[in-house]
Design a protein around this motif. Sequence first.
Motif, PDB file in Angstrom:
ATOM      1  N   ALA A  87      25.081   7.575  84.733  1.00  0.00           N
ATOM      2  CA  ALA A  87      24.853   6.511  85.708  1.00  0.00           C
ATOM      3  C   ALA A  87      24.971   5.135  85.049  1.00  0.00           C
ATOM      4  N   GLY A  88      24.394   5.008  83.859  1.00  0.00           N
ATOM      5  CA  GLY A  88      24.512   3.752  83.116  1.00  0.00           C
ATOM      6  C   GLY A  88      25.956   3.438  82.769  1.00  0.00           C
ATOM      7  N   GLN A  89      26.734   4.468  82.451  1.00  0.00           N
ATOM      8  CA  GLN A  89      28.150   4.270  82.132  1.00  0.00           C
ATOM      9  C   GLN A  89      28.924   3.788  83.355  1.00  0.00           C
ATOM     10  N   CYS A  90      28.583   4.303  84.523  1.00  0.00           N
ATOM     11  CA  CYS A  90      29.225   3.844  85.764  1.00  0.00           C
ATOM     12  C   CYS A  90      28.988   2.345  85.968  1.00  0.00           C
ATOM     13  N   ALA A  91      27.734   1.935  85.771  1.00  0.00           N
ATOM     14  CA  ALA A  91      27.407   0.510  85.908  1.00  0.00           C
ATOM     15  C   ALA A  91      28.143  -0.313  84.854  1.00  0.00           C
ATOM     16  N   ALA A  92      28.181   0.188  83.621  1.00  0.00           N
ATOM     17  CA  ALA A  92      28.879  -0.532  82.551  1.00  0.00           C
ATOM     18  C   ALA A  92      30.375  -0.648  82.844  1.00  0.00           C
ATOM     19  N   ASP A  93      30.958   0.410  83.400  1.00  0.00           N
ATOM     20  CA  ASP A  93      32.389   0.370  83.754  1.00  0.00           C
ATOM     21  C   ASP A  93      32.663  -0.693  84.810  1.00  0.00           C
ATOM     22  N   GLN A  94      31.779  -0.791  85.804  1.00  0.00           N
ATOM     23  CA  GLN A  94      31.988  -1.799  86.849  1.00  0.00           C
ATOM     24  C   GLN A  94      31.798  -3.207  86.290  1.00  0.00           C
ATOM     25  N   ILE A  95      30.834  -3.391  85.414  1.00  0.00           N
ATOM     26  CA  ILE A  95      30.616  -4.704  84.798  1.00  0.00           C
ATOM     27  C   ILE A  95      31.835  -5.089  83.969  1.00  0.00           C
ATOM     28  N   ARG A  96      32.369  -4.139  83.200  1.00  0.00           N
ATOM     29  CA  ARG A  96      33.566  -4.399  82.409  1.00  0.00           C
ATOM     30  C   ARG A  96      34.729  -4.804  83.313  1.00  0.00           C
ATOM     31  N   MET A 116      41.439   3.785  92.717  1.00  0.00           N
ATOM     32  CA  MET A 116      42.120   5.029  93.074  1.00  0.00           C
ATOM     33  C   MET A 116      41.830   6.158  92.102  1.00  0.00           C
ATOM     34  N   TYR A 117      41.656   5.840  90.831  1.00  0.00           N
ATOM     35  CA  TYR A 117      41.535   6.891  89.816  1.00  0.00           C
ATOM     36  C   TYR A 117      40.105   7.188  89.389  1.00  0.00           C
ATOM     37  N   SER A 118      39.284   6.156  89.278  1.00  0.00           N
ATOM     38  CA  SER A 118      37.940   6.387  88.761  1.00  0.00           C
ATOM     39  C   SER A 118      37.011   5.270  89.221  1.00  0.00           C
ATOM     40  N   PRO A 165      33.809   3.444  89.905  1.00  0.00           N
ATOM     41  CA  PRO A 165      32.421   3.598  89.442  1.00  0.00           C
ATOM     42  C   PRO A 165      31.431   3.831  90.588  1.00  0.00           C
ATOM     43  N   TYR A 166      31.656   3.169  91.729  1.00  0.00           N
ATOM     44  CA  TYR A 166      30.742   3.344  92.852  1.00  0.00           C
ATOM     45  C   TYR A 166      30.853   4.750  93.439  1.00  0.00           C
ATOM     46  N   ALA A 167      32.053   5.290  93.470  1.00  0.00           N
ATOM     47  CA  ALA A 167      32.230   6.661  93.957  1.00  0.00           C
ATOM     48  C   ALA A 167      31.562   7.655  93.001  1.00  0.00           C
ATOM     49  N   ARG A 168      31.659   7.371  91.699  1.00  0.00           N
ATOM     50  CA  ARG A 168      30.999   8.247  90.726  1.00  0.00           C
ATOM     51  C   ARG A 168      29.477   8.182  90.891  1.00  0.00           C
ATOM     52  N   MET A 169      28.958   6.977  91.171  1.00  0.00           N
ATOM     53  CA  MET A 169      27.518   6.852  91.419  1.00  0.00           C
ATOM     54  C   MET A 169      27.112   7.671  92.645  1.00  0.00           C
ATOM     55  N   LEU A 170      27.923   7.609  93.687  1.00  0.00           N
ATOM     56  CA  LEU A 170      27.637   8.378  94.892  1.00  0.00           C
ATOM     57  C   LEU A 170      27.651   9.879  94.608  1.00  0.00           C
ATOM     58  N   GLU A 171      28.587  10.323  93.785  1.00  0.00           N
ATOM     59  CA  GLU A 171      28.629  11.744  93.395  1.00  0.00           C
ATOM     60  C   GLU A 171      27.352  12.148  92.667  1.00  0.00           C
ATOM     61  N   LEU A 172      26.871  11.275  91.783  1.00  0.00           N
ATOM     62  CA  LEU A 172      25.624  11.563  91.070  1.00  0.00           C
ATOM     63  C   LEU A 172      24.456  11.694  92.047  1.00  0.00           C
ATOM     64  N   ILE A 173      24.410  10.800  93.023  1.00  0.00           N
ATOM     65  CA  ILE A 173      23.335  10.850  94.024  1.00  0.00           C
ATOM     66  C   ILE A 173      23.419  12.137  94.829  1.00  0.00           C
ATOM     67  N   GLU A 174      24.635  12.476  95.258  1.00  0.00           N
ATOM     68  CA  GLU A 174      24.802  13.701  96.044  1.00  0.00           C
ATOM     69  C   GLU A 174      24.419  14.943  95.249  1.00  0.00           C
ATOM     70  N   THR A 175      24.799  14.972  93.982  1.00  0.00           N
ATOM     71  CA  THR A 175      24.437  16.101  93.122  1.00  0.00           C
ATOM     72  C   THR A 175      22.926  16.193  92.972  1.00  0.00           C
TER      73      THR A 175
END
Length: 176
Positions: free
Chosen positions: A64-73, A88-90, A92-102
């Motif tokens: 989750a922290g990496q997702c935030a860091a990727d968006q900040i970058r 389209m490829y990766s 960060p917000y979609a990855r955060m949503l996947e983490l929440i759903e999991t």
Amino acid sequence: EITSKFAPGISILYGTFVSLTLSILYTRQRDIQGNIALECSYLVLMTRNLLSVFKYNREKAIEAGQCAADQIRTLVRSSRGAELMLLMYSDPYARMLELIETQEEDLFLEMGSLGRSGNLLASSREILRDLNKFRANRLSDEALALPPTHFLILNILTILILASYTISILPTVDVH
């Protein structure tokens, strides 16, 4: 005679056009800055929520922290085009949503309900929805551009002002 009547009108038109151009560009910049400020403040809130949700799961907290860091970058270093490709490829917000759903699935399978974490997960979903909206507004504002015709007119007015000035001083030039 022509330049004394022509030049002031062109100068006023030129000044108005430059003023309009600057006003449009400053408004656009203000809108982009407002959207980025909102997006960043919500991203901080989202990161804190995710770290709270995953406080007992180190791996997911790091992800989750990496997702935030990727968006900040992306916000700091990338261009609009690079960010659109990243969506389209990766995303960060979609990855955060996947983490929440999991996490929701895991909690439901473990306890049969979401328990106390349910409110935090629901809040995180709302924040993600707002983050996506702010990002879309920012990307839209970044895409706005003045049409080429606008700058063509500005160039023509500049040439006319320079030509009228040159014509007006030509009689005073002493050639030896």
